[in-house]
Design a protein around this motif. Structure first.
Motif, PDB file in Angstrom:
ATOM      1  N   LYS A   1     -24.735  48.088  -4.079  1.00 37.27           N
ATOM      2  CA  LYS A   1     -25.799  48.548  -5.186  1.00 37.27           C
ATOM      3  C   LYS A   1     -27.146  47.969  -4.303  1.00 37.27           C
ATOM      4  N   ARG A   2     -26.919  47.556  -3.007  1.00 40.62           N
ATOM      5  CA  ARG A   2     -28.217  46.994  -2.364  1.00 40.62           C
ATOM      6  C   ARG A   2     -28.064  47.255  -0.932  1.00 40.62           C
ATOM      7  N   GLU A   3     -28.872  47.468  -0.189  1.00 40.56           N
ATOM      8  CA  GLU A   3     -28.848  47.858   1.244  1.00 40.56           C
ATOM      9  C   GLU A   3     -28.026  46.941   1.865  1.00 40.56           C
ATOM     10  N   ARG A   4     -28.262  45.562   1.547  1.00 40.93           N
ATOM     11  CA  ARG A   4     -27.175  44.678   2.355  1.00 40.93           C
ATOM     12  C   ARG A   4     -25.872  45.018   2.127  1.00 40.93           C
ATOM     13  N   ASP A   5     -25.467  45.631   1.135  1.00 39.91           N
ATOM     14  CA  ASP A   5     -23.986  46.036   0.775  1.00 39.91           C
ATOM     15  C   ASP A   5     -23.401  47.055   1.898  1.00 39.91           C
ATOM     16  N   PHE A   6     -24.256  47.755   2.607  1.00 38.85           N
ATOM     17  CA  PHE A   6     -23.762  48.749   3.634  1.00 38.85           C
ATOM     18  C   PHE A   6     -23.108  48.224   4.683  1.00 38.85           C
TER      19      PHE A   6
ATOM     20  N   LEU B   1     -25.315  64.595   0.703  1.00 31.49           N
ATOM     21  CA  LEU B   1     -23.946  64.885   0.282  1.00 31.49           C
ATOM     22  C   LEU B   1     -23.989  65.126  -1.116  1.00 31.49           C
ATOM     23  N   PRO B   2     -22.787  65.615  -1.640  1.00 32.28           N
ATOM     24  CA  PRO B   2     -22.183  66.189  -2.821  1.00 32.28           C
ATOM     25  C   PRO B   2     -22.249  64.688  -3.717  1.00 32.28           C
ATOM     26  N   GLY B   3     -22.691  64.424  -4.836  1.00 32.40           N
ATOM     27  CA  GLY B   3     -22.448  63.233  -5.706  1.00 32.40           C
ATOM     28  C   GLY B   3     -21.838  63.905  -6.717  1.00 32.40           C
TER      29      GLY B   3
ATOM     30  N   LYS C   1     -31.547  55.887   0.045  1.00 30.76           N
ATOM     31  CA  LYS C   1     -31.077  55.145   0.999  1.00 30.76           C
ATOM     32  C   LYS C   1     -29.667  55.152   1.287  1.00 30.76           C
ATOM     33  N   LEU C   2     -29.039  55.142   0.028  1.00 32.71           N
ATOM     34  CA  LEU C   2     -27.341  55.175   0.003  1.00 32.71           C
ATOM     35  C   LEU C   2     -27.166  56.358   0.474  1.00 32.71           C
ATOM     36  N   ASP C   3     -27.539  57.689   0.117  1.00 28.91           N
ATOM     37  CA  ASP C   3     -27.457  59.004   0.577  1.00 28.91           C
ATOM     38  C   ASP C   3     -27.547  59.003   2.171  1.00 28.91           C
ATOM     39  N   ALA C   4     -28.778  58.351   2.601  1.00 33.87           N
ATOM     40  CA  ALA C   4     -29.029  58.387   4.187  1.00 33.87           C
ATOM     41  C   ALA C   4     -27.838  57.591   4.819  1.00 33.87           C
ATOM     42  N   PHE C   5     -27.359  56.400   4.304  1.00 37.45           N
ATOM     43  CA  PHE C   5     -26.410  55.696   5.017  1.00 37.45           C
ATOM     44  C   PHE C   5     -24.962  56.446   4.935  1.00 37.45           C
ATOM     45  N   LEU C   6     -24.671  57.162   3.834  1.00 28.43           N
ATOM     46  CA  LEU C   6     -23.520  57.831   3.774  1.00 28.43           C
ATOM     47  C   LEU C   6     -23.312  58.789   4.545  1.00 28.43           C
ATOM     48  N   LYS C   7     -24.486  59.705   4.869  1.00 24.52           N
ATOM     49  CA  LYS C   7     -24.666  60.635   5.810  1.00 24.52           C
ATOM     50  C   LYS C   7     -24.705  60.333   7.256  1.00 24.52           C
TER      51      LYS C   7
END
Lengths: 553, 553
Positions: free
Chosen positions: B152-157, B260-262, B221-227
Motif C-alpha cells: 500500500k505504501r513504498e515502505r511495503d516494497f 505491466l498488465p494490471g 511507484k508500484l508499477d515501477a517497482f514491479l517492473k
C-alpha cells in the motif's frame, strides 16, 4: 440442499407438509435390556468435545481443502471423484473404522474445460455465462444471431416453428429484474425461530404433483423441439440478478444428453440481449465451450466411516451431509459446509477416543442435487423399499418416490435410531427440527440442553424437506435437520457462482461441529431412543371435491 | 460520480465540507432591468412539461440506446466517441441550437478487445476478472505462479525485493469479505432527508490532503517497482464481494501507461488464490488480454446544446451530467441515467417549444471519472481560472485544484445564473442540495414547489461533491446537485459490472426528467436569480495546533 428446497423456502417456510401424518402416535420404542448394560459414557465427554471442537478445530482447514483445492463437486465429475478419495483418506487418518464407498447407478461424469460467451454485434463484450450441467460443448465456436423465444410449455412451441434455424434461442422470459429490499445476510431472531415451531396440515394435491413432474420433463421436449428446428444452442437466464450464475441442469443419465449446448447467461446480460433484439437487429453472440464427458464409471458413490459401538444390538446413529454440489461456485454453503461439519464431528469424536454404546456412522452422500439420490439408495438398500417393479425408469423413480405404496421395511429398518442431517449452509446451529415428530420433542430438547449457552436450544416441530433426511422421514425413520441461521444462503449463495469458502463463517462452523458431535454422543449413549413416526400409507387428497383449472398448466 | 464520492458517502453523508465558507452573505444579485421586459413564460408551460415528460417520455429509449447499443463509455474510448456523435445527433434532431463539442487535453483511448483469466493449477477454473483501465494487454498468454504481496505504501516494497521475478503479483490484502446486513436497495425516508439538511463545519486539514495525494500517486511507484523486479503482471482485488468488478485505474495520460498488465479479480476468486498460496504451492494463473490503445486524438470532448434565450443580457442556466463512465458495466446509473435525464429535459423543453428569457444550456461532460476534468475545463475556460502557471503537470492540477489561489473570475463568471447537476443514479428526485448556500434555499424551495406532489420538495442545506458541479461551487458559481433515492447505487451498482440498464427505474427517470425540465424553465424565466457564494479565498486550517502522527501515512 436441492433446487426444489430454495423455491419452497422462498414461498413459505413451513407450509408444504404433504407427507406429515396428523395422527402422531406417542409410542416410545423401548431400548432392549442388553443395551442398558453397555459401557456408560464418561461424565466429561461433552467437555472434551467442546475443547477439541473449539480449541483444536480443524473444520475450516477441511472446508478449505474441499472448496479451494478440490472445488465444485458435481456428482461423477473428476472433482467429485477426487473428493470421494480425499474424504475417505481423511476419515482413515482420524482412525474411523469401516471407511468405504458404496455405489449406486447414476450417470455421466461431466466437467467444464473452457467456456467463453461474448456478444459480438452490435458491440463486443464478454458475457457472464456458463454451460448448463451435462449439456454438450459447442465443438468449436458458434457465432449466430439470437432469437428471444420464451417457452415454458409444449404449447409455446407452435409460434416458433420455422423461425429458429441457425439461431441461438433465448428461452427464458427476460422480465425486469428485482431489487433486494431486504438484507441479503440474516441471522434468526427468537421470533423467527418461534414461527418454525408450527405444523401446518398437509396439502395432498396429486394434480399439483403431476404438474410439477410435467414441468420437470419439459427440458427434454424443449431440446427435441430445438433440435428439430435446427437451432444451434439455447440460453437460459439466471434466476438471480447481480451477475450470479448457477448452471443447474438434470440430463445426467447416459442416453439423456441433450442434442444442443445449453448456456446460462447472467440476468443483466440476458436482458440486454433481449432488449437489443426488441428494438433493433438481433445481436449476434459467440459461444465457445469445451466440456468433457466421462462414462468410465456411471456409479455415484456415498462415503461412509464409523466409530463402532460396544453393543451391536443397540442399533446405530448417523450424521450425514451431501458431498456433491453444483459447479458455478465451489459448493461451499451447499454443502461443503455440512460435509466439513460432519467430518469435523467425526474427527472430534475419534480424536477424544469415545467408546459409544451404539455405532456412530458418518455418511457423505452423492447425487443429492439431482434428487437426494445417494440417501435414497441408502434407504432402499438398508431401511425400506417402495419402488415397485413396474415403476417407470429415470426421474420418475425419485420424483414419485413418496407416492409408491406399500412401504416394505428392510431388516435394518429399526437399527437406525437417529439420523442428523446438516444442509442449511454454514450458519450457526440454533436448534433442530422435530420434523413433525412431536413425540420426539422432549428427548431432542434434553439432548440439546448442553448447547443452550451456545445459542442452540430450540426444538421446533416443523418439518423440512429436499435434503437427505427426507426419504428417511418418508419411511418413518427418525431423521432430523438442524435450524441454522440463514446468513445469505437463500438470497445469493445457494447453488450460485459465489458459493465459495469465504462466505462460510468459521465461528458458526466450529459451533455446529461441536453440537453435532455432542448430539451424536448423546444419542449413541442414551438409554432412551427417539419415538418413531408410523409407517406411512397412501394419503387421502386434502380436497377431493376440487376441479382442475385447465389454465393452470 | 467519481470514485472519491462513494468512499466519502459511505463514511458519512455530509461531513466533508472543506470548501464551505461559514460566512454566507445574504447578498442578492439583482436582475438587470432589461431582462424584466423579456417574453413572459406561458402559464401552462409546467403542465405541458408534465404531459410531455410523463405521457410521451423518451427517456428510457435514450437510456437504452446509450447503455445497450453503445455501452460503457470510458473517456476517449471508441464507445465514448460513438456517444459524442450520437448525443449531438439527438440534440440536433430535437431542434436544439448551437450543438457542438468542445475539446480539452485528456489522454489515450483504450478499450478491451478480449480478456480471459483462469486458474490452471491446482485446478482449472475461469476467474471473474477484467483488465484495469489504461493498463497494457498481455501480448499473448501469461501463465505464471502468483505471489501474494500486499503493498500500500513504498515502505511495503522492501520485503518483496528479489522475490517477484516471473510472478503475477497479488497486491491487495485478501481480507475476509463482508456480509450485507443492510438492504442493498433503499429509498429515502423523510427522516433520512431531514438529516441531509445540516451543515457541518469544514475540516481544513492540509496534511490529510497531502496524504490523499500520496496514495493517489502510489500506483505509478508500484508499477515501477514491479517492473524493476521483473514481475509479469499484477492483480488487484475487487473492493466489493459478490463477483462484482470495476476496473478503475487512472494512468490515462500519454506517456503514463504502466509497464505491466494490471488485472482486477473478483473478491471471491482473489481470496481463493490467496488462501491456496497460504496453505500450499502457489496457484498458477493464466491471463490473456487484448486491449487497444488509440492516440489519434488525445482530446476529450464535452457536448453542448442550447435552447436560446430571448434576453442575451440575462445570462444562462445550465443542466449537466457526465457522459463518460467506467467500463465494467454499461455506465447506466453512473451516469447514463443522468445523461438520459438531461437529454430528456432538453427534448421535453424543445418539443413543447418554450421560448425562455435566459438561454438554457445542456452539457454532457467527459472525463468526470478521472476527476471532473470536463467540467473543470469548462470552469477554467468560461467561469474562473485558478491553476497557476507554475502548477505541476498531471493529476496535481485537479487534485489540488481547490487549493490554488487566487481565483480569477472570467468575463462570463456571472452569466451562469444556475447550474443543475444530476449524478446520483437513477433514483427518484426527492429534492435538491442547496450546497451550503443557505441564502439560495427560499428560491430553490419556490422553484421545487410544483413538484411536491411528485415527492420532490426537499431543499437541504448540505453540500455534495465529487461530481461536475463541484468545481463550479468551488469558484462561487451556483451549481446544485439533486437529492435522489439511493436505490442500490452505493451498495452494488456504482462503477460495477452490474451498472446496467435494467437497474434503472423508469418511473424515477421520467420523474427526474420532468423536474429537471421544470427547474430549468423556472430558473430561465424567473425574475429572481439565486444568491451566489462569496469568491473563495485560502481557508485557515481548522486545527493549527495539530501535530502529524508519522504512523498515519
Amino acid at each position: 440442499m436441492t433446487l426444489r428446497k430454495i423455491r419452497w423456502r422462498k414461498a413459505q417456510e413451513i407450509r408444504s407438509m404433504r407427507k406429515f401424518l396428523m395422527a402422531v402416535p406417542l409410542v416410545l420404542f423401548t431400548v432392549p435390556a442388553a443395551a442398558q448394560q453397555a459401557a456408560a459414557p464418561q461424565a466429561d465427554d461433552m467437555n472434551r468435545v467442546m475443547d477439541q471442537g473449539l480449541q483444536h478445530s480443524h473444520v475450516m482447514q477441511t472446508a478449505e481443502y474441499l472448496m479451494d483445492s478440490i472445488g465444485g463437486r458435481l456428482t461423477n465429475s473428476p472433482q467429485m471423484r477426487q473428493a470421494e478419495g480425499w474424504t475417505q483418506a481423511q476419515f482413515r487418518s482420524w482412525g474411523l473404522k469401516n471407511v468405504h464407498k458404496e455405489g449406486f447407478p447414476f450417470g455421466r461424469g461431466w466437467s467444464i474445460q473452457w467456456s467463453s460467451v461474448r456478444m459480438v454485434m452490435p458491440r463486443v463484450i464478454q458475457l457472464t455465462a456458463m454451460p448448463l450441467a451435462w449439456t454438450p460443448g459447442t465443438n468449436g465456436t458458434i457465432r449466430a444471431p439470437i432469437v428471444v423465444a420464451p417457452m415454458k410449455r409444449e404449447r409455446d412451441f407452435e409460434p416458433w416453428r420455422g423461425k429458429l434455424a441457425g439461431k441461438v434461442v433465448l428461452v427464458s422470459l427476460p422480465g425486469d429484474g428485482d431489487e433486494p429490499g431486504d438484507p441479503a445476510f440474516k441471522r434468526l431472531k427468537d421470533d423467527d425461530i418461534h414461527k418454525l415451531d408450527r405444523i401446518e396440515q398437509p396439502d395432498v394435491d396429486p394434480a399439483a404433483r403431476e404438474r410439477q413432474l410435467k414441468r420437470f420433463k419439459f427440458r427434454a421436449k424443449l431440446d427435441a423441439f430445438l433440435k428439430s428446428e435446427r437451432a444451434v444452442a439455447w440460453v437460459r437466464k439466471s434466476y438471480r440478478d447481480g451477475k450470479l450464475l448457477h448452471g443447474e441442469s438434470f440430463a445426467y443419465r447416459v442416453g439423456d444428453t441433450p442434442a444442443l449446448p445449453g448456456i446460462e447467461v447472467a440476468a443483466e446480460d440476458y436482458r440486454r440481449l433481449a432488449r437489443l433484439a426488441k428494438v433493433g437487429p438481433a445481436p449476434t453472440i459467440e459461444i465457445n465451450s469445451t466440456v468433457k464427458f466421462d462414462d468410465s464409471d456411471i456409479n455415484a458413490y456415498n462415503i461412509f466411516g464409523e466409530i463402532p459401538g460396544s453393543d451391536p444390538r443397540a442399533g446405530y446413529v448417523m450424521a450425514g451431509a451431501h458431498l456433491d454440489s453444483w459447479v458455478a461456485g465451489d459448493g461451499a454453503a451447499d454443502n461443503g459446509a455440512g460435509t466439513a461439519v460432519v467430518m469435523e464431528a467425526a474427527r472430534i469424536l475419534a480424536t477424544i477416543g469415545i467408546k459409544p454404546r451404539r455405532t456412530i456412522r458418518f455418511a457423505l452422500w452423492a447425487g443429492e442435487e439431482q434428487g437426494c439420490l445417494g440417501s435414497l439408495s441408502y434407504v432402499e438398500k438398508y431401511l425400506a423399499t417402495r419402488i415397485p417393479a413396474n415403476a417407470p425408469d429415470g426421474n420418475d423413480q425419485w420424483l414419485r418416490w413418496d407416492q409408491w405404496f406399500p412401504i416394505k421395511p428392510r431388516p435394518g429398518y429399526k437399527d437406525l435410531v437417529a439420523y442428523f442431517n446438516i444442509d442449511n449452509g454454514s450458519g450457526k446451529v440454533r436448534g433442530i427440527h422435530a420434523e413433525g415428530n412431536v413425540a420426539a420433542v422432549p428427548l431432542l430438547r434434553e439432548w440439546l440442553q448442553p448447547f443452550a449457552s451456545m445459542g442452540a436450544n430450540a426444538v421446533v416441530a416443523s418439518p423440512t424437506r429436499d435434503t437427505d433426511h427426507e426419504f428417511m422421514q418418508a419411511v418413518g425413520v427418525p431423521g432430523y435437520q438442524f435450524v441454522q441461521d440463514p446468513l445469505d444462503y437463500s438470497s445469493r449463495i445457494h447453488h450460485s457462482s459465489i458459493d465459495t469458502f469465504d462466505h462460510l463463517k468459521a465461528e458458526d462452523m466450529r459451533q455446529a461441529s461441536v453440537i453435532l458431535a455432542g448430539l451424536l454422543l448423546q444419542s449413541a449413549n442414551s438409554d432412551k431412543t427417539l419415538p418413531r413416526m408410523p409407517l406411512p400409507t397412501q394419503s387421502a387428497p386434502t380436497n377431493p371435491f376440487k376441479y382442475e383449472d385447465p389454465s393452470d398448466d
